[in-house]
Design a protein around this motif. Structure first.
Motif, PDB file in Angstrom:
ATOM      1  N   PRO A  81       0.841  -1.215   0.000  1.00  0.00           N
ATOM      2  CA  PRO A  81       0.000   0.000   0.000  1.00  0.00           C
ATOM      3  C   PRO A  81       0.870   1.257   0.000  1.00  0.00           C
ATOM      4  N   GLY A 112      -4.497   2.956   2.481  1.00  0.00           N
ATOM      5  CA  GLY A 112      -4.271   1.639   1.890  1.00  0.00           C
ATOM      6  C   GLY A 112      -3.689   0.669   2.898  1.00  0.00           C
ATOM      7  N   LEU A 130      -5.337  -2.846   4.179  1.00  0.00           N
ATOM      8  CA  LEU A 130      -4.577  -4.090   4.189  1.00  0.00           C
ATOM      9  C   LEU A 130      -4.677  -4.763   5.554  1.00  0.00           C
TER      10      LEU A 130
END
Length: 695
Positions: A127, A132, A136
């Protein structure tokens, strides 16, 4: 969490990573811990197998999943590969090898990720934003909740049957090779991930390389480690005793297939190998379990039809072969077995006795490099070093006299005859006379570790005899193919069609060539090829130019060669519509024998630089050989069509290519005259100079 804080605690996530990626770990750990996940991170430098401590093993056993930060460096780290293997095999025993392993890939491509199943599922990019990274962590947390038990509590590996022989046990001396095992597994399972598989169709792999690299042991270790992927069994066929005898190997294979059928209590109505395999295919289909089919020690020289019979007979079988031959590339995906790295070789060499000081350490590392990381040689040297110092063993390795590598190896098995000593087992057959394959191997040994190109090999052979200059191109190509079949050449040819061999094979050639005189003749010619004015092979620099007056012996040889040259067709033109092209070819060809004889005459001049060999090499290899190689077979083919009632001279003059050959022959006049002038300058007498009129 550092290893110093680890105890018998349980962990949700074990992070496996290369030290080169340590800067990425902090943010990842924080994101996972923010999701209430218990994270184990080893913050010590675990870079070799000996440093995989009980703490790491215990932490893996008490973790639910492994999250691998699979960067380009990851597969190069032995500790990382060991951790990944632990988690992967745990999931495999539970029925899904991907259940315990998540892969995070920070690289733009995924070719470095092994095995292929990990590329295909739960393979996430790194990421690039905090958001992000949080997403994850959420996905990891979701997966962790699906895994109820710790890896150490997984079921033991099932007992996998081995047929027709008892199960192999591997070797406690086996070192490294985890990356190769992953490549084998990827090759055998590409069909399970067709969208990400870049090459190969799966279900087949071949381990190939020179003798003694541990191909069979690697196949055994793979079968033992990954056996739970093949609950239907491991079918192991040993063809080693039949190296160089492909027909006998296929007969032995047929007998072993019959043994498998008997063990499975399958009655066959035929004794032919295709028929036996058909019966076995039905039996394996009824069992409906994946299995591993291993043909160990496949000899060179099998036909395509024979090779096809070595494949597992059912789609449930994955086929793995081991072979020295490099000529079976089309059979299955290749996994070339390389020598051990310095680190792995050092670990094997010092496995029985550790170096006592820095000098011993340096001697041990030098030994690894002396034998080019060859596992079997290192194993033998480790035995010798167990009762003496590494420096002493190194001196014995290089000493004249008895060869320490000529110690007989252990027998292949109970009741089996002793195998050939390693020092000579590296040679496909004893070297003796002037054979093209033997001569090419001798030349590669003389140049090792530098490579030699095809053109250099051809030039040397055409200069030494007994080979005709028009044959050497084909002879060298055939020799290279034969050496590829024996596993002697390096796996990947270097640029410009060049080859080299392993230093241990070069050592075997030097020490165990039965025709030392032939080797010396080749050495001299090869060195003469490297004098100024000739093309040196890649990796070898030409000898430095040194101005020196030629000796009387060299001047006399140059004069004799000039006499022979200026009286031949080539320097002297062949009149149009007169003379014989066949006689012209024969005359030019005889210059090779004359040149060789004169070079042998001056070869004793070792104290000063020689000029004649460079001039002679240009004459024979640059000018004469291309002409003879083109026109000898062409004229020979025309001569074979002569009717009985037509004379040879008339038949030659009727040849439609006669004008073309005469033109090429006339084209030799200028370069051969130039060589004659060089010889004149060398000997001091110019036989082409016009005579001065008397006063």
């Amino acid at each position: 969490m550092s290893t110093s804080d680890a105890s018998a605690r349980e962990w949700d996530v074990f992070i496996s990573y290369s030290r080169s990626d340590a800067d990425k770990i902090g943010a990842l750990v924080s994101a996972l811990q923010a999701r209430d996940l218990r994270v184990f991170v080893d913050d010590t430098a675990v870079d070799d197998f000996a440093s995989i401590t009980a703490t790491i093993t215990e932490a893996l056993a008490h973790s639910r999943i492994l999250l691998a930060l699979y960067s380009a460096d990851y597969p190069q780290r032995r500790a990382c590969q060991w951790e990944l293997t632990y988690a992967y095999l745990t999931g495999q025993r539970e029925g899904d090898p991907r259940r315990r392993t998540l892969v995070l890939n920070p690289e733009p491509a995924s070719d470095h990720v092994h095995p292929v199943e990990l590329r295909d599922a739960r393979h996430w990019p790194w990421p690039t934003t905090p958001e992000g990274l949080d997403r994850l962590a959420a996905r990891v947390a979701d997966h962790v909740r699906t895994v109820a038990t710790m890896m150490g509590g997984a079921a033991d590996a099932p007992v996998v049957p081995w047929l027709p022989a008892p199960a192999r046990t591997g070797s406690f001396r086996f070192t490294g090779r985890l990356p190769e095992q992953w490549r084998i597994h990827t090759a055998l399972h590409r069909h399970r991930a067709p969208l990400v598989a870049q090459a190969g169709g799966g279900r087949g792999a071949q381990l190939r390389g020179m003798p003694g690299l541990g191909k069979s042991l690697l196949a055994q270790e793979y079968a033992l480690h990954f056996g739970s992927a093949f609950p239907g069994g491991v079918f192991w066929f040993d063809l080693h005793p039949y190296e160089g005898r492909p027909s006998e190997a296929m007969e032995a294979y047929t007998e072993q297939v019959s043994t498998v059928l008997a063990a499975l209590r399958v009655t066959a109505s035929t004794s032919s190998l295709p028929g036996l395999l058909s019966h076995l295919a039905v039996a394996l289909g009824e069992r409906d379990l994946p299995c591993l089919w291993v043909a160990d020690g496949v000899p060179d020289g099998l036909t395509a039809d024979q090779l096809s019979l070595l494949r597992g007979p059912h789609l449930l079988t994955a086929t793995l072969i081991t072979t020295r031959s490099l000529r079976y590339s089309a059979f299955a995906e290749c996994v070339d077995v390389a020598p051990l790295s310095d680190a792995d070789g050092y670990h094997l060499l010092t496995s029985r006795r550790a170096p006592e000081d820095e000098l011993e350490h340096a001697a041990a590392l030098a030994l690894v490099r002396d034998v080019g990381g060859h596992p079997e040689a290192l194993d033998l040297l480790a035995d010798l070093a167990a009762t003496g110092g590494f420096a002493d063993v190194r001196n014995r390795l290089h000493a004249h006299g008895p060869d320490v590598l000529a110690t007989h190896r252990p027998a292949a098995g109970t009741g089996a005859p002793a195998r050939r000593p390693l020092a000579t087992a590296l040679l496909a057959r004893p070297l003796s006379g002037a054979d093209p394959t033997d001569d090419v191997l001798r030349l590669l040994a003389l140049a090792c570790p530098a490579p030699l190109s095809q053109s250099t090999l051809e030039n040397v052979l055409s200069s030494i005899g007994p080979y005709a200059p028009w044959d050497v191109g084909a002879l060298v190509s055939e020799a290279v193919e034969a050496l590829r079949g024996s596993g002697a050449l390096r796996h990947e040819p270097l640029r410009d069609r060049s080859w080299t061999i392993h230093p241990l094979l070069a050592r075997a050639v030097h020490r165990h060539d039965r025709n030392g005189a032939r080797q010396e003749d080749l050495r001299r010619v090869l060195l003469h090829m490297l004098v100024p004015g000739t093309s040196a092979p890649a990796g070898l620099a030409p000898t430095a130019s040194v101005a020196a007056r030629p000796s009387p012996l060299e001047r006399a040889a140059a004069f004799d060669l000039q006499v022979e040259l200026v009286t031949r067709v080539g320097v002297q033109p062949l009149p149009r519509e007169h003379g014989s092209l066949r006689e012209a070819l024969t005359s030019l060809h005889s210059l090779f024998a004359t040149t060789r004889e004169l070079l042998h005459r001056v070869a004793t001049e070792t104290a000063i630089p020689l000029t004649l060999p460079a001039v002679a090499a240009r004459l024979t290899n640059t000018h004469l050989r291309p002409f003879l190689t083109t026109w000898h077979p062409a004229l020979q083919e025309h001569e074979a069509t002569r009717p009985p009632d037509v004379s040879p001279v008339e038949h030659e003059r009727n040849w439609k290519r006669s004008p073309e050959m005469r033109a090429d022959l006339a084209g030799l006049q200028e370069p051969l005259t130039s060589v004659a002038e060089e010889l004149a300058a060398l000997c001091g007498v110019d036989l082409l100079a016009p005579s001065s009129p008397p006063e």
